[in-house]
Design an enzyme around this catalytic site. Structure first.
Site, short mmCIF file in Angstrom:
data_model
loop_
_atom_site.label_atom_id
_atom_site.label_comp_id
_atom_site.label_asym_id
_atom_site.label_seq_id
_atom_site.Cartn_x
_atom_site.Cartn_y
_atom_site.Cartn_z
N ASP A 194 0.83 -1.20 0.00
CA ASP A 194 0.00 0.00 0.00
C ASP A 194 0.87 1.26 0.00
OD1 ASP A 194 -2.64 1.18 0.20
OD2 ASP A 194 -2.09 1.77 2.23
N GLU A 214 1.19 -0.30 -5.12
CA GLU A 214 0.01 0.57 -5.17
C GLU A 214 0.53 1.98 -5.42
OE1 GLU A 214 -1.97 3.51 -4.46
OE2 GLU A 214 -1.84 3.01 -2.32
N ASP A 232 -10.99 1.12 -1.88
CA ASP A 232 -11.17 2.53 -1.50
C ASP A 232 -12.16 3.25 -2.41
OD1 ASP A 232 -9.54 2.71 0.76
OD2 ASP A 232 -7.74 3.03 -0.43
#
Length: 513
Positions: free
Chosen positions: A301, A348, A401
């Site tokens: 992430d 990401e 998200d």
């Protein structure tokens, strides 16, 4: 079989679904029969990837990205039925005394029910089971993180989760005598937390093997940051930027972007990268190595934070007041590569990117991400537009998200819908399947689709709304929402766009690019 050295990476596809979102009778999804059945469903749809969210215990706001440990698994993913099969619980005991929602997770109720059953199982394990070789071997093998984790969880519960900075000074400062006294005084509770982690690993390894045996590789997720109230910060505070009172000097977040006009104030403590560099990033090697033992691939992430990260004063009310600071860059990934070999990681790389971030990703051959919901802003240079996709990327209609594709479509202005319809040459009546098709058709070697989009669900079913403290991470589906044509249609698209992988073609050592 072609050797991995000369093997051309496969075009693959899969589904994004966190384990908590699976069906089941105990309030939230777990590693039980529904998870194994989901693997069967993936296989029926010729999907070779299952992407999950971080597997760690949840933290503030029930977020899996705010875990109290970078290593420990979420004990509420433990399947109670398997504990009953081991004669550690009875069928009556694992029958909930109240009705759990099939579509939303009531976290306090789930915690009360599951935690009480896990304590029952732990008590019986230590009182009835005399031969505990596998448990003892696990505790020894994982002692580098497990001992601190179990003691931290014990002390955190004892002090009502008010933060380790408020513990007695001997424990805060990890005085050896104070730690020994706590370990002796709370030995039973410490064994409970070790037992839970052992159960987690046993059940996870069983599920992971089942997935691999059926041609499904699992993509895990590692948050870049950890929670302040975590075993990691308490036990290795020198690796973090803290003041003399063990409070963050600066906190993590993201600048204003498409998710939030004021940016995102995550609140995690920042790393002391200079200190980490002195032992060649040992903690990161341990962390990524652990994650890659659990999963076949791992999404990291907020990858751009390794090149430079948004540094926000701890007293700031929003992320607007932050500034960019230099991350470890290539030095970290060289250390990881030297210690772990080939890095089966996904970067990401959403948000504000620089040439340096892109160069860092490409240098280590890490696939980046493309999100179709970000593509249609009428900017022909938009990298998320399908004609800009590159093979070394993973394409999604949306991520955890994002809104669901139906929710995203419902929120678009009519002129925006018109552009999407003309670009994809569709009516938009089945926009979720139109976006799935666009993802599968992409030149990107990997395509991942949120389960909500397969089911055609609207914004009420999104997983996370960034910037909000409550209401996220609660979504679940039920099997009656899955139509008998969903898997065949996925299979057809997988064949049509060359993403079929035979089980013998997939191995835990294969890279995504």
């Amino acid at each position: 079989m072609t050797s991995l050295a000369t093997h051309k990476p496969l075009r693959r596809s899969g589904i994004l679904l966190h384990i908590t979102s699976l069906p089941g009778p105990h309030g939230s999804g777990d590693m039980g029969s529904a998870a194994h059945h989901f693997v069967d469903w993936l296989k029926a749809g010729q999907q070779s990837l299952w992407q999950v969210l971080p597997l760690g215990d949840i933290g503030a706001g029930n977020s899996p990205y705010m875990s109290p440990s970078a290593f420990g698994g979420n004990i509420f993913l433990i399947d109670l039925n398997q504990l009953a099969e081991a004669n550690l619980l009875t069928l009556d005991e694992i029958t909930p005394p109240y009705h759990f929602s099939t579509h939303r997770i009531d976290y306090p109720a789930v915690e009360r029910f599951r935690l009480s059953r896990l304590r029952m199982a732990s008590d019986r394990f230590f009182s009835r089971v005399k031969k505990r070789d596998r448990f003892e071997a696990f505790c020894q093998k994982e002692s580098a993180w497990l001992d601190d984790y179990a003691l931290f969880q014990t002390l955190d519960s004892l002090h009502a989760s008010k933060g380790w900075q408020k513990w007695p000074s001997g424990l805060v400062n990890r005085d050896p005598q104070s730690l020994r006294h706590a370990a002796t005084s709370h030995a039973t509770e410490i064994r409970f937390w070790q037992f839970c982690q052992w159960c987690f690993e046993e059940q996870w390894n069983k599920l992971h093997r089942y997935a691999n045996d059926n041609g499904v590789s699992i993509i895990g997720d590692v948050p870049i940051f950890v929670s302040l109230n975590s075993a990691d910060v308490w036990s290795r505070r020198a690796l973090f930027e803290l003041d003399t009172k063990n409070r963050p000097l600066f906190v993590a977040g993201a600048p204003p972007d498409q998710f939030s006009e004021t940016g995102q104030l995550w609140g995690n403590p920042l790393y002391n990268w200079r200190k980490m560099a002195k032992d060649h990033y040992r903690w990161w090697i341990e962390r990524i190595g652990h994650a890659l033992r659990l999963c076949d691939f791992v999404r990291i992430d907020h990858f751009r934070g390794f090149e430079s990260y948004w540094k926000i004063p701890a007293a700031a009310k929003t992320a607007i007041d932050g500034r960019w600071d230099q991350g470890p860059g290539a030095n970290l990934f060289l250390a990881l590569e030297n210690a772990l070999g080939s890095l089966n990681l996904i970067a990401e790389d959403l948000g504000i990117l620089t040439d340096e971030v892109i160069a860092l990703r490409k240098r280590f051959r890490l696939p980046g991400m493309r999100v179709l919901q970000f593509a249609f802003n009428r900017d022909p240079r938009n990298p998320h537009l399908p004609y800009h996709h590159e093979s070394d990327s993973v394409v999604y209609p949306g991520t955890h998200d994002n809104n669901t594709t139906r929710g995203w479509w419902n929120a678009l202005a009519e002129y925006e819908r018109d552009y999407v319809r003309r670009y994809l040459s569709v009516s938009g009546d089945w926009i979720h399947w139109d976006m799935i098709r666009a993802a599968f058709a992409s030149v990107a070697r990997t395509a991942i689709v949120p389960m909500q989009d397969v089911l055609g669900l609207d914004e009420a079913h999104r997983m996370n709304l960034p910037g909000t403290a409550t209401g996220s991470w609660e979504w679940r589906f039920s099997w009656d929402q899955v139509e008998n044509w969903h898997a065949p249609l996925l299979s057809e698209m997988t064949q049509l766009y060359g993403r079929v992988c035979e089980p013998e073609e997939t191995t835990a050592q294969e890279r995504l690019i």
